[in-house]
Design an enzyme around this catalytic site. Structure first.
Site, short mmCIF file in Angstrom:
data_model
loop_
_atom_site.label_atom_id
_atom_site.label_comp_id
_atom_site.label_asym_id
_atom_site.label_seq_id
_atom_site.Cartn_x
_atom_site.Cartn_y
_atom_site.Cartn_z
N CYS A 60 31.51 44.23 19.68
CA CYS A 60 31.58 44.27 18.24
C CYS A 60 30.51 45.23 17.74
O CYS A 60 29.44 45.34 18.32
CB CYS A 60 31.37 42.92 17.55
SG CYS A 60 32.57 41.68 18.01
N ARG A 86 32.72 49.92 20.65
CA ARG A 86 32.23 48.56 20.88
C ARG A 86 33.31 47.51 20.68
O ARG A 86 33.07 46.32 20.90
CB ARG A 86 31.05 48.27 19.94
CG ARG A 86 29.87 49.17 20.14
CD ARG A 86 28.76 48.80 19.21
NE ARG A 86 28.18 47.52 19.54
CZ ARG A 86 27.15 47.34 20.36
NH1 ARG A 86 26.61 48.37 20.94
NH2 ARG A 86 26.68 46.14 20.60
N TRP A 89 35.55 43.07 18.84
CA TRP A 89 36.11 42.79 20.16
C TRP A 89 36.19 41.27 20.23
O TRP A 89 35.18 40.58 20.16
CB TRP A 89 35.21 43.33 21.27
CG TRP A 89 35.79 43.16 22.63
CD1 TRP A 89 36.73 43.94 23.24
CD2 TRP A 89 35.44 42.15 23.59
NE1 TRP A 89 37.00 43.47 24.50
CE2 TRP A 89 36.23 42.38 24.74
CE3 TRP A 89 34.56 41.07 23.59
CZ2 TRP A 89 36.15 41.56 25.88
CZ3 TRP A 89 34.48 40.27 24.72
CH2 TRP A 89 35.28 40.52 25.84
N ASN A 112 27.91 39.96 15.38
CA ASN A 112 28.17 40.32 16.77
C ASN A 112 27.44 39.30 17.63
O ASN A 112 26.26 39.05 17.42
CB ASN A 112 27.62 41.74 17.03
CG ASN A 112 27.60 42.09 18.50
OD1 ASN A 112 28.41 41.57 19.27
ND2 ASN A 112 26.69 42.96 18.89
N GLY A 113 28.16 38.68 18.57
CA GLY A 113 27.53 37.68 19.44
C GLY A 113 28.32 36.40 19.42
O GLY A 113 29.50 36.40 19.07
N GLU A 165 34.36 52.43 42.70
CA GLU A 165 34.27 53.03 41.37
C GLU A 165 35.54 53.85 41.07
O GLU A 165 36.06 53.81 39.95
CB GLU A 165 33.01 53.90 41.28
CG GLU A 165 32.84 54.68 39.99
CD GLU A 165 32.81 53.82 38.73
OE1 GLU A 165 32.70 52.60 38.82
OE2 GLU A 165 32.92 54.42 37.63
N LYS A 204 37.82 52.99 37.83
CA LYS A 204 38.12 54.00 36.79
C LYS A 204 39.62 54.14 36.63
O LYS A 204 40.14 54.18 35.53
CB LYS A 204 37.49 55.33 37.22
CG LYS A 204 36.95 56.15 36.13
CD LYS A 204 35.57 55.79 35.63
CE LYS A 204 35.27 54.35 35.41
NZ LYS A 204 33.92 54.04 35.06
N GLU A 237 41.22 50.93 34.96
CA GLU A 237 40.85 50.60 33.58
C GLU A 237 41.43 51.56 32.55
O GLU A 237 41.71 51.17 31.43
CB GLU A 237 39.34 50.44 33.40
CG GLU A 237 38.54 51.70 33.36
CD GLU A 237 37.06 51.47 33.09
OE1 GLU A 237 36.72 50.64 32.24
OE2 GLU A 237 36.24 52.15 33.74
N HIS A 259 41.96 44.45 58.06
CA HIS A 259 41.78 42.99 58.01
C HIS A 259 42.57 42.37 56.87
O HIS A 259 42.27 41.25 56.45
CB HIS A 259 40.29 42.66 57.89
CG HIS A 259 39.49 43.14 59.05
ND1 HIS A 259 39.64 42.62 60.32
CD2 HIS A 259 38.57 44.15 59.16
CE1 HIS A 259 38.83 43.26 61.16
NE2 HIS A 259 38.18 44.19 60.47
N LYS A 284 32.89 48.76 25.21
CA LYS A 284 31.86 49.39 26.04
C LYS A 284 30.72 48.45 26.39
O LYS A 284 30.31 48.37 27.52
CB LYS A 284 31.31 50.62 25.33
CG LYS A 284 30.32 51.37 26.20
CD LYS A 284 30.56 52.83 26.20
CE LYS A 284 29.78 53.54 27.29
NZ LYS A 284 30.52 53.62 28.55
#
Ligand code: F6R
Length: 598
Positions: A2, A28, A73, A99-100, A471, A475, A478, A494, A593
């Site tokens: 947020c 955000r 968000w 925010n929170g 990574e 990437k 997402e 395996h 983010k």
């Protein structure tokens, strides 16, 4: 998560300043957005990305000389108009952005409902305007009503409050970031500096427990006991231009192309080439640790895996832990353990939780972060900045590369064993031009035509290249929403090999020509025997390019630097796959983010 913005002192421009701020903070969260303007309180809020709010603002241009805004968000409640911020009390006299997470909101809500208050959203935030309204109704002045309410909140919050008929903004910070922008005759609020970077570069970083009253004459900061607090302002080093797209289609692409510069900045002034020594002065007092525990999430966790692998090769016991696991199931600490939190934002709740757990058990802590004065930077015993510049794209790119360089510099500084760092320093010096060469010559985009329509993508590597494989997969998934997974190459047989088919290209990261490289070649053969096409990401030292179906080349460099170059090739591939599929690359669904909730 947020984003909060606030503005006072700009007269009729307030609405434009708020909308610019929200646009800069959209990374955000982009589930909904809203603004409140005063002093005649008007609230506009819309589900969806900022353009829905923009349409509403241009249709019904609200006036007002003071304002707050929010981009969301979702945590409590789905992304609907009803749940969009600002939230108001029943009479529409108080508007709040937050925010929170208010952890005691259930108890507060029950109490308010028992008093006959009707809630209109599913959010935890809505308790705040109702509590303020109750206090106002009891005859308390606006500022007292704000403080009394904040006194009752538990959890993490950055909030900004506007009241009808009142030309002030009240704001508070506890556990979620909030900064003040200082203009000539104006004051701004933001979850992060980009919220007001077009207006001012003079910033005051608030700390937990701080509360602010802003008027057209300036602002006052107090602590929880309402005692005045003096905080010196700082001038941030970046400008509005650094936070724009500079002609690129996406922030992600811009940030991929910014890597040569970011890496130059990260390395600048941190080595003595003649002496063959790294000179990371901010940590030169740290003795060689007996052991290192890294804590991090997502992409930063992959940087942690890299750091731990390098340290183990040097002979120092080291492990990388997912911060969310570490916080609740911490491993034993031995004497002399250094706990390193890797976090681009310095605000990730899981990573802060893990670092705080380590601190509570007496460990020495270090933050490797991009954001100056972030919570991790302030709370840890030591801090090393990666100096990558602002990263707006939700998918981390230049900050990952800079984290790997930061890790290498940090490790060379704290490991106290005689050795010659000259070859490493040379490779670090050449890294920006080596990355530039990858950017100029990569055939990653061409591969998309051939492999861009696959059922899944797999990524394999050994040693430090395991981090690159993980990574590369993160990437890819997402931003393209395609199935992608990364594995330590030796693990394929395996279990994961069962997933490998002619429709699942395998990216094999093979750098150098040591035993790890040779064993990865054997793994390449295994997947090819199952019909999967293999794309080698290689420096050409081994036979990988000869046996693979396609190749993404990087130049030969120090073994610790090669993973950085290989990763740039994978960033480009993921970007082009996602772009070909028309995905919203800078705003992947369900993500944001900076993840400031656990
Ligand atoms: C993925 C990505 C995330 C972050 C993670 C940690 O591209 O960016 O996985 O790496 O949320 O964030 P920081 O590094 O800010 O702690």
């Amino acid at each position: 998560m947020c984003g909060i913005v606030g503005c006072i002192g700009r007269g009729s421009e307030t609405v434009d300043v708020l909308m610019d701020g929200l646009s800069n903070l959209e990374y955000r969260g982009y589930d909904s957005a809203g603004i409140a303007l005063g002093s005649q309180l008007t609230v506009l809020r819309r589900a969806g990305e900022l353009n829905s709010l923009e349409e509403a603002v241009s249709a019904d241009r609200p006036s007002g000389t003071v304002g707050i805004g929010h981009t969301r968000w979702s945590t409590h409640g789905s992304p609907t108009d009803r749940n969009a911020h600002p939230h108001t009390d029943e009479s529409g006299r108080v508007a709040v952005v937050h925010n929170g997470i208010i952890e005691n909101y259930t108890a507060l809500k029950a109490e308010l409902e028992a008093d006959g208050v009707h809630f209109t959203s599913e959010t935890d935030t809505e308790v705040i305007p109702h509590l303020i309204a109750q206090s106002l109704a009891a005859g308390h002045p606006a500022e007292d009503a704000f403080h009394e309410t904040v006194d009752r909140l538990e959890g993490s919050y950055a909030i900004a409050v506007l009241m009808d008929g009142d030309e002030r903004i009240f704001a508070a910070r506890q556990g979620s970031p909030l900064v003040i922008g200082v203009g000539d005759d104006s004051t701004y609020f933001g979850s992060d500096v980009p919220a007001f970077i077009e207006q001012t570069r003079e910033v005051v970083f608030l700390e937990d427990g701080h509360r602010v009253t802003a008027t057209t004459d300036g602002y006052r900061v107090v602590d929880k006991t309402r005692a005045p607090v003096e905080i010196a302002s700082q001038i941030v080093s970046y400008t509005a231009e650094d936070t724009g797209k500079s002609g690129y289609d996406h922030y992600m692409l811009k940030e991929i192309y910014e890597q040569p510069n970011a890496l130059r900045q990260c390395f600048a002034g941190r080595a003595d080439a003649l002496e063959g020594k790294i000179t990371l002065e901010e940590v030169d007092s740290i003795p060689e640790p007996g052991a290192v525990q890294f804590v991090a999430c997502g992409t930063s966790y992959h940087a942690a895996l890299y750091g731990a692998a390098v340290l183990r090769e040097i002979g120092i016991p080291a492990d990388a832990y997912l911060a969310s696991e570490y916080a609740l199931s911490p491993p034993p600490l031995t004497l002399g353990t250094l706990v390193i939190g890797i976090t681009q934002s310095g605000e990730t709740a899981d990573t802060l939780g893990a670092l705080r757990e380590a601190m509570s058990r007496g460990a020495s802590t270090l933050a490797l972060t991009n954001v100056v004065n972030s919570t991790a930077a302030r709370e840890c015993d030591h801090v090393v900045y990666i100096r990558a510049g602002p990263e707006i794209g939700v998918a981390a790119t230049k900050t990952f590369s800079s984290q790997l360089v930061g890790c290498t510099l940090l490790i060379e500084q704290v490991v106290d064993r005689p050795r010659d760092c000259r070859p490493l320093i040379e490779s670090l010096r050449d890294l920006p031009s080596d990355v530039q060469q990858v950017l100029d010559s990569s055939s990653a985009e061409l591969l998309v035509e051939k492999y861009g329509n696959s059922e899944a993508y797999f990524f394999i590597g050994r040693g430090t290249n395991v981090a690159v494989a993980l990574e590369g997969a993160l990437k890819c998934k997402e931003i393209s929403y395609e199935h992608a997974e990364g594995f330590a190459a030796g693990e394929l047989k395996h279990g994961p090999l069962a997933l490998v088919t002619p429709k699942t290209p395998v990216f094999a990261i093979v750098t150098g020509n040591d035993e790890r490289a040779r064993k990865t070649l054997a793994n390449i053969k295994e997947v090819q025997a199952r019909g999967a096409p293999v794309i080698a990401v290689t420096d050409g030292q081994s036979d990988a390019a000869d046996i693979a179906d396609a190749t993404l080349m990087i130049s030969e460099t120090h073994e610790r630097i090669a993973p950085i170059l290989a990763n740039v090739q994978l960033q480009l591939f993921s970007y082009h796959v996602a772009n070909a599929l028309g995905r919203p690359i800078d705003k992947p669904r369900n993500l944001a983010k900076s993840v400031t909730v656990e």
